[in-house]
Scaffold this motif. Sequence first.
Motif, mmCIF file in Angstrom:
data_model
loop_
_atom_site.group_PDB
_atom_site.id
_atom_site.type_symbol
_atom_site.label_atom_id
_atom_site.label_comp_id
_atom_site.label_asym_id
_atom_site.label_seq_id
_atom_site.Cartn_x
_atom_site.Cartn_y
_atom_site.Cartn_z
ATOM 1 N N SER A 43 0.795 -1.237 0.000
ATOM 2 C CA SER A 43 0.000 0.000 0.000
ATOM 3 C C SER A 43 0.825 1.283 0.000
ATOM 4 C CB SER A 43 -0.926 0.004 1.224
ATOM 5 O OG SER A 43 -0.170 -0.069 2.418
ATOM 6 N N ILE A 44 2.143 1.176 -0.176
ATOM 7 C CA ILE A 44 2.999 2.373 -0.141
ATOM 8 C C ILE A 44 2.634 3.355 -1.245
ATOM 9 C CG2 ILE A 44 5.358 3.217 -0.457
ATOM 10 C CD1 ILE A 44 6.327 0.647 0.926
ATOM 11 N N VAL A 45 2.435 2.856 -2.467
ATOM 12 C CA VAL A 45 2.132 3.750 -3.593
ATOM 13 C C VAL A 45 0.766 4.395 -3.411
ATOM 14 C CG1 VAL A 45 1.740 3.869 -6.083
ATOM 15 C CG2 VAL A 45 3.613 2.484 -5.191
ATOM 16 N N GLN A 46 -0.218 3.632 -2.937
ATOM 17 C CA GLN A 46 -1.558 4.197 -2.709
ATOM 18 C C GLN A 46 -1.486 5.369 -1.731
ATOM 19 O OE1 GLN A 46 -0.894 1.034 -3.075
ATOM 20 N NE2 GLN A 46 -2.544 -0.029 -4.141
ATOM 21 N N GLN A 85 -8.019 13.954 3.727
ATOM 22 C CA GLN A 85 -9.228 13.538 4.436
ATOM 23 C C GLN A 85 -9.336 12.011 4.504
ATOM 24 O OE1 GLN A 85 -12.884 15.219 2.987
ATOM 25 N NE2 GLN A 85 -14.162 14.074 4.407
ATOM 26 N N PRO A 86 -9.242 11.286 3.362
ATOM 27 C CA PRO A 86 -9.274 9.824 3.473
ATOM 28 C C PRO A 86 -8.092 9.263 4.255
ATOM 29 C CG PRO A 86 -8.755 10.509 1.219
ATOM 30 C CD PRO A 86 -9.207 11.726 1.944
ATOM 31 N N LEU A 87 -6.912 9.906 4.126
ATOM 32 C CA LEU A 87 -5.756 9.446 4.892
ATOM 33 C C LEU A 87 -5.999 9.584 6.393
ATOM 34 C CD1 LEU A 87 -2.626 10.746 2.933
ATOM 35 C CD2 LEU A 87 -3.174 8.380 3.501
ATOM 36 N N LYS A 141 -8.856 9.384 7.920
ATOM 37 C CA LYS A 141 -9.774 8.316 8.318
ATOM 38 C C LYS A 141 -9.031 6.991 8.473
ATOM 39 C CE LYS A 141 -13.767 10.440 6.002
ATOM 40 N NZ LYS A 141 -14.747 10.310 4.890
ATOM 41 N N VAL A 142 -8.145 6.708 7.524
ATOM 42 C CA VAL A 142 -7.369 5.462 7.575
ATOM 43 C C VAL A 142 -6.522 5.413 8.841
ATOM 44 C CG1 VAL A 142 -5.460 4.200 6.496
ATOM 45 C CG2 VAL A 142 -7.296 5.142 5.076
ATOM 46 N N GLU A 143 -5.761 6.471 9.076
ATOM 47 C CA GLU A 143 -4.816 6.485 10.183
ATOM 48 C C GLU A 143 -5.515 6.470 11.533
ATOM 49 O OE1 GLU A 143 -1.437 8.968 7.643
ATOM 50 O OE2 GLU A 143 -2.754 10.005 9.064
ATOM 51 N N LEU A 144 -6.602 7.198 11.638
ATOM 52 C CA LEU A 144 -7.307 7.271 12.909
ATOM 53 C C LEU A 144 -7.956 5.941 13.266
ATOM 54 C CD1 LEU A 144 -8.106 8.953 15.302
ATOM 55 C CD2 LEU A 144 -10.037 9.862 13.999
ATOM 56 N N LEU A 145 -8.642 5.330 12.295
ATOM 57 C CA LEU A 145 -9.304 4.056 12.565
ATOM 58 C C LEU A 145 -8.283 2.970 12.916
ATOM 59 C CD1 LEU A 145 -11.969 2.576 12.714
ATOM 60 C CD2 LEU A 145 -11.816 2.100 10.263
ATOM 61 N N ALA A 146 -7.187 2.932 12.179
ATOM 62 C CA ALA A 146 -6.144 1.940 12.460
ATOM 63 C C ALA A 146 -5.557 2.141 13.851
ATOM 64 C CB ALA A 146 -5.041 2.021 11.399
ATOM 65 N N SER A 198 -4.378 -0.424 8.189
ATOM 66 C CA SER A 198 -4.014 0.695 7.307
ATOM 67 C C SER A 198 -3.963 0.248 5.849
ATOM 68 C CB SER A 198 -2.659 1.272 7.720
ATOM 69 O OG SER A 198 -2.716 1.848 9.003
ATOM 70 N N THR A 199 -3.356 -0.893 5.594
ATOM 71 C CA THR A 199 -3.236 -1.395 4.221
ATOM 72 C C THR A 199 -4.603 -1.677 3.603
ATOM 73 O OG1 THR A 199 -1.039 -2.327 4.580
ATOM 74 C CG2 THR A 199 -2.346 -3.287 2.809
ATOM 75 N N LEU A 200 -5.463 -2.327 4.344
ATOM 76 C CA LEU A 200 -6.802 -2.633 3.839
ATOM 77 C C LEU A 200 -7.588 -1.359 3.519
ATOM 78 C CD1 LEU A 200 -7.811 -5.553 6.245
ATOM 79 C CD2 LEU A 200 -7.193 -5.742 3.825
ATOM 80 N N LEU A 201 -7.504 -0.376 4.398
ATOM 81 C CA LEU A 201 -8.254 0.865 4.192
ATOM 82 C C LEU A 201 -7.671 1.708 3.065
ATOM 83 C CD1 LEU A 201 -8.987 1.885 7.908
ATOM 84 C CD2 LEU A 201 -10.604 0.980 6.220
ATOM 85 N N LEU A 202 -6.353 1.701 2.895
ATOM 86 C CA LEU A 202 -5.734 2.451 1.800
ATOM 87 C C LEU A 202 -6.168 1.907 0.444
ATOM 88 C CD1 LEU A 202 -2.146 3.006 3.253
ATOM 89 C CD2 LEU A 202 -3.762 4.801 2.586
ATOM 90 N N TRP A 203 -6.292 0.600 0.327
ATOM 91 C CA TRP A 203 -6.804 0.011 -0.916
ATOM 92 C C TRP A 203 -8.257 0.399 -1.140
ATOM 93 C CZ3 TRP A 203 -5.267 -3.217 -4.967
ATOM 94 C CH2 TRP A 203 -3.892 -3.518 -4.999
#
Length: 490
Positions: free
Chosen positions: A130-133, A144-146, A148-153, A185-190
């Motif tokens: 998920s590095i490139v995503q 904004q989506p980042l 959400k990803v970071e906070l939930l994780a 984090s990886t699942l949410l980034l995808w």
Amino acid sequence: MTDNLKSSTISGIKWSSVSQLSRQVLQYLSTIILVGLLLPSDFGLMAMALILINFLEIFKDLGTSAALIQLNNPSNTLKSSIFWLNLVLGIAITVLILITAPLFAFFFNSEELTAVLRTLSLTFLIAGMSIVQKTLLEKSLLFQPLAKVELLASIISFCVAVYMAYSGFGVWSLVVQVISNSVISTLLLWYYSEWKPSLELNFIEVKSISYFSINLIGFNIINYFARNSDYFLIGKFLGEKSLGHYYLAYRIMLYPIQNITAVISRVIFPSFSKIQNDNEQLRDLYLKTTNAIALITFPMMVGLAVVSYDFTESFFGLNWDAGLVALLIIILAPVGALQSVISSVGNIYQAKGKTDWMLRWSLFASTITVTGFIIGMKWGVTGVAVSYLITNLLLLYPVFAIPFRLIEYNTLIFFKSFLRTIFSVLLMMFVLMIVSEVIAEHFDSLIRLFILILSGIIIYVAATFMLNKKAFLYLKHLKPGSDSKGNKRN
């Protein structure tokens, strides 16, 4: 900046702030809870593992993420090529750790370290997907989506760690916290990323960014050894318990610096890259950025030093030498304040494509820093902390003067821009020390801590309003009160 870029930058900082502030609260809460449930040796063991893990983090993308951000229009072939390269690297690093973990454990004379390292190695395999995503979301200033990803994780991994620590899993609560954060984090980034890789791997495309990336990797390797040599020396020669105390003090100091600096810097680098050929705009944006960072981190570090004894007395159990941790926090707090601003200069080097300059500087600065640690070892962990402070002060002028040549900026004018913030912080510190003396005999440590924190906030806000009112505009509107040469704008 254009209105579009300015709007995107402000939005990015706001959303990144939400994420980082929330995660910082969770991290502090996690530390306070875990300190009561775990032993110093658990934190020391994790610190030993992170010496290797953090070093190998340097190689997980070979500097390709920064190169993607710095390039104006990277092709889809390049993005896909980097994705597959990162995935292969993730697998390779995981295998490398699985093989070499026993050697690392033997060096530190800790059998349990082998299993800890092998488990943590999975983060490279997971993150490589998920590095490139993540990089493309940052490049587009889509924070904004980042957020959400970071906070939930962070929330989920925090709950997992606390539950495991309460259930008696010891150091494994810290290990699983890292693993669960990476998986989520990886699942949410995808899920949030519109870009998906194609089956393309073009080494010619990858080679086109190799000069930028190789110098950046070289800098990161040298910088890593300089910043972790204190852990290495303490862990090897003073043992797990000493490293546990030093690691925790450093971690408490570093939390606000990492989070607040990351909020702004991760947004500013993509913004810098978009205006990389306009030195006037770069100077202007850099001045706003660093003053905004200092406005928050300087009072936090000074305040942390003032309340350190009450803080450690309130939350540290009998297994800890609370006085030693408090002393280390006091010594390291000025380092944190300096590093919060110093860490931003890398954005100038990278935006200008001068990672070779950054590499050469790191060779010199790291030599000074590591030499200081070796000398400081004679006086134990406190000597190492003091040496860290001294070397930061010695390098303060050149660390800015060299990259400022790239944007034609005067270093002394830059330093003068912080005077009002420094005066406000010193006023806060002076009043807090008086308040601390007055209430010392009347309340227990937890109530004193609450009183001092509340007093510090009120005093600093009042002092800033009187002495440095325009600084609030840096945070609220991202609008400077003067240009990069220190002259008033019409």
